[in-house]
Design a protein around this motif. Structure first.
Motif: not given
Length: 230
Positions: A108-114
């Motif tokens: 998730a950290l690679l795909l968006g901010y939150r």
């Protein structure tokens, strides 16, 4: 690189949920070219819905692997979103190891901010918030939305709550989520459909876990033995 052999452990005893996990892993196996075994955990609760359940399920996994070390596998995936006994497994098993929550958060950290998490039961909401806090990622969490549906209701029919899941995804979008994580292995198989309907990036945790484990094996990475997991 030789074809990796993955051990995927469902730390509950539900044969139906284990079958759902296996179906997802089979699709990935065909795409990424790895062998695998998916297994449930006899003697563990049939669903893991509390910290007590996590403790019982995690202990059952550790005891089983102490008696039957996974020496002929190249990596191990713990397929429960609570990551029960994950750190103990990293101490005990001398292989690449990850849990589906740990892998999903990392992706998730690679795909968006939150990111936001879809939880099954009302109790799962604070449990997921606590899990995110334990990984130090609270600043990246937009929120946790509980479906208020028993985990067992997803087994064998992950699409049964699709409309409700779409509604909860929208509430997480309004809270600032750019990425949605399905917060239970029992939800596997519905991610692509939710992504299509919501336009949000949706992470199936079993997919995230297998992909992360495959990358660890391909890169030759194992948990460090000089600090936390020594």
């Amino acid at each position: 690189m030789k074809r990796p052999n993955l051990l995927v452990i469902n730390p509950n005893s539900s044969p139906v949920m284990t079958g759902d996990i296996e179906a997802t892993v089979q699709v990935l196996s065909d795409r990424l070219h790895f062998d695998f075994v998916v297994t449930s955990t006899p003697g563990a609760p049939d669903v893991l819905e509390s910290f007590r359940d996590y403790t019982l399920g995690g202990a059952s996994v550790l005891q089983r692997l102490a008696k039957q070390p996974p020496d002929h596998f190249d990596g191990l995936l713990l397929a429960c979103f609570g990551d029960p006994a994950l750190y103990a497994l990293k101490e005990q098993v001398l292989l690449p190891v990850t849990g589906i929550a740990e892998a999903s958060f990392s992706l998730a950290l690679l795909l968006g901010y939150r990111f936001g998490i879809l939880a099954a039961s009302a109790k799962a909401k604070p449990m997921m918030e606590s899990l995110v806090l334990s990984y130090g990622l609270q600043a990246r969490l937009a929120g946790v939305a509980a479906l208020e549906v028993p985990i067992g209701d997803f087994a064998g029919r992950p699409g049964s709550q699709e409309d409700l899941m779409v509604e909860k995804c929208e509430s997480l979008r309004q809270a600032g989520a750019e990425v949605i994580i399905l917060g239970c292995a029992g939800m596997t198989g519905i991610g692509a459909r939710l992504q299509q309907r919501t336009g949000l990036t949706v992470i199936d945790p079993v997919v995230a876990g297998c992909t992360a484990l495959w990358q660890m094996i391909a890169g030759g990475f194992c948990p460090s033995r000089t600090g936390l997991y020594a």
